[in-house]
Design a protein around this motif. Structure first.
Motif, PDB file in Angstrom:
ATOM      1  N   MET A   1      18.051 -11.966 -13.084  1.00  0.00           N
ATOM      2  CA  MET A   1      18.420 -11.054 -12.025  1.00  0.00           C
ATOM      3  C   MET A   1      18.187 -11.727 -10.672  1.00  0.00           C
ATOM      4  N   GLN A   2      19.209 -11.714  -9.850  1.00  0.00           N
ATOM      5  CA  GLN A   2      19.126 -12.368  -8.551  1.00  0.00           C
ATOM      6  C   GLN A   2      18.618 -11.376  -7.508  1.00  0.00           C
ATOM      7  N   ARG A   3      17.626 -11.791  -6.734  1.00  0.00           N
ATOM      8  CA  ARG A   3      17.054 -10.957  -5.682  1.00  0.00           C
ATOM      9  C   ARG A   3      17.633 -11.358  -4.335  1.00  0.00           C
ATOM     10  N   ILE A   4      17.924 -10.385  -3.495  1.00  0.00           N
ATOM     11  CA  ILE A   4      18.441 -10.640  -2.157  1.00  0.00           C
ATOM     12  C   ILE A   4      17.428 -10.120  -1.146  1.00  0.00           C
ATOM     13  N   LEU A   5      17.032 -10.994  -0.231  1.00  0.00           N
ATOM     14  CA  LEU A   5      16.092 -10.626   0.819  1.00  0.00           C
ATOM     15  C   LEU A   5      16.821 -10.620   2.162  1.00  0.00           C
ATOM     16  N   HIS A   6      16.567  -9.586   2.964  1.00  0.00           N
ATOM     17  CA  HIS A   6      17.156  -9.473   4.298  1.00  0.00           C
ATOM     18  C   HIS A   6      16.034  -9.413   5.327  1.00  0.00           C
ATOM     19  N   GLU A   7      16.276 -10.032   6.454  1.00  0.00           N
ATOM     20  CA  GLU A   7      15.311 -10.009   7.553  1.00  0.00           C
ATOM     21  C   GLU A   7      16.093 -10.048   8.856  1.00  0.00           C
ATOM     22  N   GLN A   8      15.645  -9.322   9.853  1.00  0.00           N
ATOM     23  CA  GLN A   8      16.272  -9.366  11.166  1.00  0.00           C
ATOM     24  C   GLN A   8      15.351 -10.108  12.126  1.00  0.00           C
ATOM     25  N   LEU A   9      15.954 -11.035  12.882  1.00  0.00           N
ATOM     26  CA  LEU A   9      15.205 -11.811  13.865  1.00  0.00           C
ATOM     27  C   LEU A   9      15.825 -11.630  15.243  1.00  0.00           C
ATOM     28  N   PRO A  10      15.008 -11.492  16.283  1.00  0.00           N
ATOM     29  CA  PRO A  10      15.554 -11.409  17.637  1.00  0.00           C
ATOM     30  C   PRO A  10      15.999 -12.799  18.107  1.00  0.00           C
ATOM     31  N   ALA A  11      17.099 -12.819  18.847  1.00  0.00           N
ATOM     32  CA  ALA A  11      17.632 -14.076  19.386  1.00  0.00           C
ATOM     33  C   ALA A  11      18.207 -13.812  20.774  1.00  0.00           C
ATOM     34  N   LEU A  12      18.219 -14.848  21.596  1.00  0.00           N
ATOM     35  CA  LEU A  12      18.742 -14.749  22.956  1.00  0.00           C
ATOM     36  C   LEU A  12      20.034 -15.544  23.089  1.00  0.00           C
ATOM     37  N   ASP A  13      21.011 -14.972  23.821  1.00  0.00           N
ATOM     38  CA  ASP A  13      22.229 -15.720  24.098  1.00  0.00           C
ATOM     39  C   ASP A  13      22.038 -16.523  25.385  1.00  0.00           C
ATOM     40  N   ASP A  14      23.088 -17.203  25.836  1.00  0.00           N
ATOM     41  CA  ASP A  14      22.973 -18.060  27.021  1.00  0.00           C
ATOM     42  C   ASP A  14      22.768 -17.276  28.316  1.00  0.00           C
ATOM     43  N   LYS A  15      22.999 -15.938  28.288  1.00  0.00           N
ATOM     44  CA  LYS A  15      22.781 -15.097  29.464  1.00  0.00           C
ATOM     45  C   LYS A  15      21.407 -14.437  29.435  1.00  0.00           C
ATOM     46  N   GLY A  16      20.644 -14.705  28.377  1.00  0.00           N
ATOM     47  CA  GLY A  16      19.322 -14.116  28.246  1.00  0.00           C
ATOM     48  C   GLY A  16      19.320 -12.748  27.593  1.00  0.00           C
ATOM     49  N   GLU A  17      20.488 -12.289  27.092  1.00  0.00           N
ATOM     50  CA  GLU A  17      20.565 -10.996  26.422  1.00  0.00           C
ATOM     51  C   GLU A  17      20.030 -11.121  25.002  1.00  0.00           C
ATOM     52  N   ARG A  18      19.358 -10.086  24.576  1.00  0.00           N
ATOM     53  CA  ARG A  18      18.729 -10.094  23.261  1.00  0.00           C
ATOM     54  C   ARG A  18      19.673  -9.513  22.205  1.00  0.00           C
ATOM     55  N   HIS A  19      19.710 -10.147  21.049  1.00  0.00           N
ATOM     56  CA  HIS A  19      20.528  -9.715  19.914  1.00  0.00           C
ATOM     57  C   HIS A  19      19.672  -9.795  18.658  1.00  0.00           C
ATOM     58  N   LEU A  20      20.108  -9.126  17.601  1.00  0.00           N
ATOM     59  CA  LEU A  20      19.445  -9.235  16.306  1.00  0.00           C
ATOM     60  C   LEU A  20      20.318 -10.056  15.368  1.00  0.00           C
ATOM     61  N   VAL A  21      19.703 -11.022  14.729  1.00  0.00           N
ATOM     62  CA  VAL A  21      20.368 -11.881  13.757  1.00  0.00           C
ATOM     63  C   VAL A  21      19.866 -11.482  12.374  1.00  0.00           C
ATOM     64  N   MET A  22      20.801 -11.284  11.443  1.00  0.00           N
ATOM     65  CA  MET A  22      20.430 -10.957  10.063  1.00  0.00           C
ATOM     66  C   MET A  22      20.310 -12.252   9.272  1.00  0.00           C
ATOM     67  N   VAL A  23      19.174 -12.414   8.607  1.00  0.00           N
ATOM     68  CA  VAL A  23      18.946 -13.576   7.746  1.00  0.00           C
ATOM     69  C   VAL A  23      18.946 -13.060   6.304  1.00  0.00           C
ATOM     70  N   THR A  24      19.811 -13.646   5.478  1.00  0.00           N
ATOM     71  CA  THR A  24      19.911 -13.241   4.076  1.00  0.00           C
ATOM     72  C   THR A  24      19.587 -14.439   3.204  1.00  0.00           C
ATOM     73  N   ARG A  25      18.727 -14.205   2.234  1.00  0.00           N
ATOM     74  CA  ARG A  25      18.377 -15.248   1.254  1.00  0.00           C
ATOM     75  C   ARG A  25      18.510 -14.648  -0.131  1.00  0.00           C
ATOM     76  N   THR A  26      19.038 -15.438  -1.042  1.00  0.00           N
ATOM     77  CA  THR A  26      19.101 -15.015  -2.433  1.00  0.00           C
ATOM     78  C   THR A  26      18.176 -15.904  -3.243  1.00  0.00           C
ATOM     79  N   SER A  27      17.710 -15.371  -4.351  1.00  0.00           N
ATOM     80  CA  SER A  27      16.834 -16.176  -5.207  1.00  0.00           C
ATOM     81  C   SER A  27      17.668 -17.218  -5.950  1.00  0.00           C
ATOM     82  N   VAL A  28      17.020 -18.289  -6.337  1.00  0.00           N
ATOM     83  CA  VAL A  28      17.672 -19.371  -7.074  1.00  0.00           C
ATOM     84  C   VAL A  28      17.898 -18.900  -8.514  1.00  0.00           C
TER      85      VAL A  28
END
Length: 73
Positions: A1-28
């Motif tokens: 059974m493959q597990r999927i992990l999600h995480e949100q990380l804050p990131a800044l664009d070139d104007k200094g605005e904050r965005h959320l980036v979704m990081v997804t990892r699946t198990s091997v």
């Protein structure tokens, strides 16, 4: 059974605005305790590619860049 992990990380664009980036990892397959490489996305699932692993800089297909806050590369 493959597990999927999600995480949100804050990131800044070139104007200094904050965005959320979704990081997804699946198990091997065959080793559910190990995680495969991360996949990054933002804005309705738009893919991002890690272009500078030391600085945590991500880029989309149009060349827009985001830098993950508190990146430990």
């Amino acid at each position: 059974m493959q597990r999927i992990l999600h995480e949100q990380l804050p990131a800044l664009d070139d104007k200094g605005e904050r965005h959320l980036v979704m990081v997804t990892r699946t198990s091997v397959p065959g080793a559910p305790h190990l995680h495969g490489p991360p996949h990054y996305s933002w804005n309705q699932g738009e893919p991002l590619h890690l272009v500078d692993p030391k600085a945590g800089v991500l880029e989309n297909a149009l060349g827009q860049r985001l830098q993950i806050e508190n990146w430990r590369g």
